[in-house]
Enzyme design. Structure first.
Site, PDB file in Angstrom:
ATOM      1  N   TYR A  52       0.808  -1.223  -0.011  1.00 48.89           N
ATOM      2  CA  TYR A  52       0.059  -0.234   0.033  1.00 48.89           C
ATOM      3  C   TYR A  52       0.717   1.319   0.067  1.00 48.89           C
ATOM      4  O   TYR A  52       1.728   1.351   1.003  1.00 48.89           O
ATOM      5  CB  TYR A  52      -0.804  -0.211   1.384  1.00 48.89           C
ATOM      6  CG  TYR A  52      -1.895  -1.025   1.203  1.00 48.89           C
ATOM      7  CD1 TYR A  52      -2.315  -1.895   0.246  1.00 48.89           C
ATOM      8  CD2 TYR A  52      -2.362  -1.512   2.414  1.00 48.89           C
ATOM      9  CE1 TYR A  52      -3.079  -3.071   0.294  1.00 48.89           C
ATOM     10  CE2 TYR A  52      -3.337  -2.594   2.681  1.00 48.89           C
ATOM     11  CZ  TYR A  52      -3.537  -2.982   1.524  1.00 48.89           C
ATOM     12  OH  TYR A  52      -4.636  -4.134   1.627  1.00 48.89           O
ATOM     13  N   GLY A 199     -14.460  -5.822   1.830  1.00 47.41           N
ATOM     14  CA  GLY A 199     -15.666  -5.605   0.897  1.00 47.41           C
ATOM     15  C   GLY A 199     -16.897  -5.761   1.484  1.00 47.41           C
ATOM     16  O   GLY A 199     -17.975  -6.034   0.733  1.00 47.41           O
ATOM     17  N   ALA A 202     -19.413  -3.803  -0.221  1.00 47.10           N
ATOM     18  CA  ALA A 202     -19.451  -4.001  -1.716  1.00 47.10           C
ATOM     19  C   ALA A 202     -19.157  -2.458  -2.429  1.00 47.10           C
ATOM     20  O   ALA A 202     -19.721  -2.012  -3.251  1.00 47.10           O
ATOM     21  CB  ALA A 202     -20.825  -4.517  -2.190  1.00 47.10           C
ATOM     22  N   LYS A 203     -18.090  -1.988  -2.076  1.00 44.20           N
ATOM     23  CA  LYS A 203     -17.694  -0.740  -2.766  1.00 44.20           C
ATOM     24  C   LYS A 203     -18.514   0.334  -2.432  1.00 44.20           C
ATOM     25  O   LYS A 203     -18.794   1.219  -3.174  1.00 44.20           O
ATOM     26  CB  LYS A 203     -17.224  -1.041  -4.284  1.00 44.20           C
ATOM     27  CG  LYS A 203     -16.279  -1.822  -4.477  1.00 44.20           C
ATOM     28  CD  LYS A 203     -15.877  -1.957  -6.026  1.00 44.20           C
ATOM     29  CE  LYS A 203     -14.802  -2.711  -6.349  1.00 44.20           C
ATOM     30  NZ  LYS A 203     -14.618  -2.848  -7.788  1.00 44.20           N
ATOM     31  N   GLY A 204     -19.414   0.314  -1.645  1.00 39.96           N
ATOM     32  CA  GLY A 204     -20.324   1.459  -1.194  1.00 39.96           C
ATOM     33  C   GLY A 204     -21.832   1.213  -1.570  1.00 39.96           C
ATOM     34  O   GLY A 204     -22.762   1.860  -1.355  1.00 39.96           O
ATOM     35  N   LEU A 205     -21.944   0.210  -2.677  1.00 36.44           N
ATOM     36  CA  LEU A 205     -23.141  -0.121  -3.271  1.00 36.44           C
ATOM     37  C   LEU A 205     -24.213  -0.415  -2.178  1.00 36.44           C
ATOM     38  O   LEU A 205     -25.387  -0.134  -2.213  1.00 36.44           O
ATOM     39  CB  LEU A 205     -23.069  -1.286  -4.179  1.00 36.44           C
ATOM     40  CG  LEU A 205     -22.386  -0.890  -5.287  1.00 36.44           C
ATOM     41  CD1 LEU A 205     -21.955  -2.356  -6.436  1.00 36.44           C
ATOM     42  CD2 LEU A 205     -23.100   0.178  -6.358  1.00 36.44           C
ATOM     43  N   LEU A 206     -23.873  -0.981  -1.180  1.00 37.22           N
ATOM     44  CA  LEU A 206     -24.868  -1.367  -0.030  1.00 37.22           C
ATOM     45  C   LEU A 206     -25.296  -0.178   1.015  1.00 37.22           C
ATOM     46  O   LEU A 206     -26.094  -0.367   1.886  1.00 37.22           O
ATOM     47  CB  LEU A 206     -24.379  -2.717   0.702  1.00 37.22           C
ATOM     48  CG  LEU A 206     -24.353  -3.866  -0.074  1.00 37.22           C
ATOM     49  CD1 LEU A 206     -23.367  -4.955   0.831  1.00 37.22           C
ATOM     50  CD2 LEU A 206     -25.680  -4.646  -0.299  1.00 37.22           C
ATOM     51  N   LYS A 209     -23.685   4.439  -2.628  1.00 36.08           N
ATOM     52  CA  LYS A 209     -23.208   4.661  -3.970  1.00 36.08           C
ATOM     53  C   LYS A 209     -24.265   4.324  -5.110  1.00 36.08           C
ATOM     54  O   LYS A 209     -24.855   3.542  -4.934  1.00 36.08           O
ATOM     55  CB  LYS A 209     -21.778   3.769  -4.114  1.00 36.08           C
ATOM     56  CG  LYS A 209     -20.888   4.135  -3.343  1.00 36.08           C
ATOM     57  CD  LYS A 209     -20.126   5.612  -3.700  1.00 36.08           C
ATOM     58  CE  LYS A 209     -19.023   5.751  -2.579  1.00 36.08           C
ATOM     59  NZ  LYS A 209     -17.830   5.074  -2.831  1.00 36.08           N
TER      60      LYS A 209
END
Length: 301
Positions: A52, A199, A202-206, A209
């Site tokens: 990182y 995750g 889920a990349k902010g989908l939940l 986003k």
């Protein structure tokens, strides 16, 4: 915050961990404040990697945890070497490299041991026996307390489960990514190995986003799942993040949900989510989880 045992290692980790990859290495004061606040709120698992930000993430994390180093579980990863020109990195899964690389991580983290050292990837063609020898040697030397694997490859995970004393596997797991349930959680539980779930949102989908395709799901399918989740959320009075994290933590194979934040506001929201989870009794949790699962399966039978 509830603490959970990590495999057979004897380590105890907070059920929500901080994924430090999202911290901004060029804003060390802000990153240090976030880490301090996370610790103050009960988070005791902090995860980074030598990959990182070309090692700078480890440096920021190491400087930030000095005041409470012995009260946390500090995790890092190894296996990727940045090229000299900075154009990318190469996979370096060998005994010699792992034994050499840990000294750089220890220096950047300002510590003489890493609680959990993880192989950052892996393929079935790697010299797995030699890799295990390297981790076992580091544990014998006291440079690490336990080791694990960061991988989503079932064949690689099975090899390490059959040959090594790994304590954990870090892999994606969420309402939109349930591969763990299909192939690995029963085997991991039988072996006494725990999941570090990444995750989770889920990349902010939940959370909030805009809808987009995710893994094998189309945008339309993602929308269906989110509508189902929102129905349950509305009934419970809790927020979407609480539901998403509660779902992951309900799996006995999971030790901690590793969530990344980059601002104090995001950390505050994460802490608020944890407070909502703490307010649920066992019956409430069961109702909510059953609601999420039943709605989910109705749309995807």
């Amino acid at each position: 915050m509830e603490q959970r045992r990590l495999g057979k290692s004897g380590l105890m980790v907070s059920e929500i961990g901080l994924g430090c990859m999202s911290l901004k290495s060029n804003q060390p004061k802000q990153s240090k404040a976030i880490i301090q606040k996370a610790f103050d709120r009960g988070i005791t698992f902090f995860d980074t990697a030598d990959l990182y930000d070309k090692g700078q993430n480890e440096t920021v994390v190491g400087e930030s945890v000095q005041a409470f180093r012995k009260q946390i579980v500090l995790a890092s990863k190894v296996g990727n070497l940045w090229r000299a020109d900075g154009s990318g990195w190469d996979w370096k899964a060998s005994k010699d490299y792992i034994i050499k690389a840990i000294d750089g991580s220890l220096s950047r983290l300002k510590t003489d041991y890493i609680d959990l050292y993880q192989l950052h990837g892996g393929t079935i063609d790697d010299p797995i026996d030699e890799i295990i020898e390297a981790f076992e040697l580091l544990r014998k030397q006291g440079k690490i307390r336990a080791y694990g694997l960061s991988s989503i490859r079932p064949n690689v995970i099975r090899e390490f489960l059959s040959k090594s004393a790994i304590s954990s596997v870090m892999m994606q797991y969420s309402l939109l990514d349930r591969r763990l349930e299909e192939e690995m959680d029963a085997l991991l539980t039988a072996k006494g190995v725990h999941i570090l779930a990444r995750g989770t949102l889920a990349k902010g989908l939940l959370v909030d986003k805009p809808v987009e395709p995710y893994l094998q799901y189309s945008s339309g399918e993602v929308s269906h799942i989110l509508r189902n989740l929102h129905r349950v959320v509305k009934q419970s009075g809790k927020d979407s993040a609480a539901e998403a994290i509660s779902y992951v933590l309900s799996n006995a194979a999971v030790a901690t949900a590793v969530v990344g934040v980059s601002t104090k506001l995001q950390l505050d929201e994460l802490v608020h989510t944890k407070q909502q989870l703490a307010q649920l009794n066992d019956m409430d949790k069961k109702k909510l989880l059953d609601g999420v699962r039943s709605l989910y399966y109705t749309e995807h039978r």
